[in-house]
Design a protein around this motif. Structure first.
Motif, PDB file in Angstrom:
ATOM      1  N   ASP A  75       0.862  -1.077   0.014  1.00  0.00           N
ATOM      2  CA  ASP A  75      -0.068  -0.115  -0.015  1.00  0.00           C
ATOM      3  C   ASP A  75       0.994   1.172  -0.121  1.00  0.00           C
ATOM      4  OD1 ASP A  75      -2.465   1.444   0.200  1.00  0.00           O
ATOM      5  OD2 ASP A  75      -2.986   0.622   1.686  1.00  0.00           O
ATOM      6  N   ASP A  76       0.301   2.363  -0.063  1.00  0.00           N
ATOM      7  CA  ASP A  76       1.050   3.575  -0.072  1.00  0.00           C
ATOM      8  C   ASP A  76       1.301   4.146   1.483  1.00  0.00           C
ATOM      9  OD1 ASP A  76       0.999   3.698  -2.905  1.00  0.00           O
ATOM     10  OD2 ASP A  76      -1.053   4.821  -3.025  1.00  0.00           O
ATOM     11  N   ILE A  77       2.132   3.052   2.021  1.00  0.00           N
ATOM     12  CA  ILE A  77       2.522   3.448   3.339  1.00  0.00           C
ATOM     13  C   ILE A  77       4.102   3.529   3.410  1.00  0.00           C
ATOM     14  CG2 ILE A  77       2.278   2.833   5.828  1.00  0.00           C
ATOM     15  CD1 ILE A  77      -0.347   1.276   4.837  1.00  0.00           C
ATOM     16  N   ASP A  78       4.476   4.479   4.040  1.00  0.00           N
ATOM     17  CA  ASP A  78       5.953   4.460   4.214  1.00  0.00           C
ATOM     18  C   ASP A  78       6.589   3.293   4.762  1.00  0.00           C
ATOM     19  OD1 ASP A  78       6.279   7.010   2.771  1.00  0.00           O
ATOM     20  OD2 ASP A  78       6.158   8.233   4.633  1.00  0.00           O
ATOM     21  N   VAL A  79       7.602   2.759   4.342  1.00  0.00           N
ATOM     22  CA  VAL A  79       8.431   1.635   5.042  1.00  0.00           C
ATOM     23  C   VAL A  79       9.386   2.321   6.269  1.00  0.00           C
ATOM     24  CG1 VAL A  79      10.104  -0.074   4.704  1.00  0.00           C
ATOM     25  CG2 VAL A  79       8.525   0.411   3.080  1.00  0.00           C
ATOM     26  N   PRO A  80       9.048   1.820   7.225  1.00  0.00           N
ATOM     27  CA  PRO A  80       9.842   2.536   8.645  1.00  0.00           C
ATOM     28  C   PRO A  80      11.146   2.178   8.709  1.00  0.00           C
ATOM     29  CG  PRO A  80       8.491   0.573   9.359  1.00  0.00           C
ATOM     30  CD  PRO A  80       7.903   1.009   7.669  1.00  0.00           C
TER      31      PRO A  80
END
Length: 221
Positions: A75-80
């Motif tokens: 998804d369009d979620i930043d990779v920590p």
């Protein structure tokens, strides 16, 4: 040689599992899943690993988990860049359950009683589907829900890395001749498979090589 289905992501853990299954005398049918992950360089790596380690077949199955979302990998979620409390956002909902289910179907078609996967419950990111309890439960499900389980010799889910550290996995892979430079573990590798060096997967991988006293062959961006 007995047939076995081996889940092969293209990462270092699954590469080691292919080598382990081969050493145990299985004809490896490697299975990779294009599940909507952000990058597909790991699938290119899987093809390289399957060929170099002598898999008799390599299949890529498409399952669109990106349409569901909910993970930084789909998804369009930043990779920590650092782990934190709880289950991280890089967890892909039900991924291992879905992948093992696909492997189970192929195993039935092949007449294979053995499925291998590279889950690890020591040096990992806290994913619930990497625990021993999950593997035990899925094996029970496999034998309850399939013709092979009810009428055949039964099905076994092998997780040979389950209780190994990353350093142990490096050592075992080196013993078996795995070329880890062919593998891609990074959560946000580029199209050439070069690793970011900062995500959780990269940090665990780098620590494994360091702890094993083996030069890190990872290609970094």
């Amino acid at each position: 040689m007995k047939n076995a289905v081996v889940l092969l992501s293209g990462g270092m853990d699954s590469a080691a599992v292919v080598a382990i299954a081969r050493e145990q005398g299985f004809a490896v049918h490697a299975l990779s899943v294009r599940y909507g992950q952000r990058h597909t360089s790991e699938l290119d790596a899987a093809a390289r690993v399957a060929q170099s380690l002598g898999a008799v077949a390599h299949k890529i199955v498409h399952v669109d988990l990106r349409s569901i979302g909910g993970s930084a990998l789909t998804d369009d979620i930043d990779v920590p860049e650092a782990g934190g409390p709880g289950i991280p956002v890089t967890y892909v909902p039900a991924r291992n359950t879905i992948m093992l289910s696909v492997a189970l179907g192929w195993a039935e078609v092949l007449g294979a009683s053995d499925i291998f996967c590279g889950v690890n419950a020591v040096d990992y990111s806290g994913y619930p589907d990497c625990r021993p309890e999950f593997i035990e439960a899925f094996e029970k499900l496999a034998n309850l829900a399939t013709k092979a389980g009810v009428e055949g010799a039964g099905l076994r889910i092998h997780a040979p890395l389950l209780r190994l550290s990353k350093a142990d996995i490096v050592r075992e892979g080196m013993r078996l001749g795995v070329d880890f430079s062919q593998t891609v573990s990074c959560y946000q590798a580029d199209e050439q498979g070069r690793a970011c060096g900062h995500c959780d997967a990269c940090r665990l991988r780098a620590a494994g090589f360091a702890d094993a006293g083996v030069p890190d062959p990872t290609h970094y961006a």
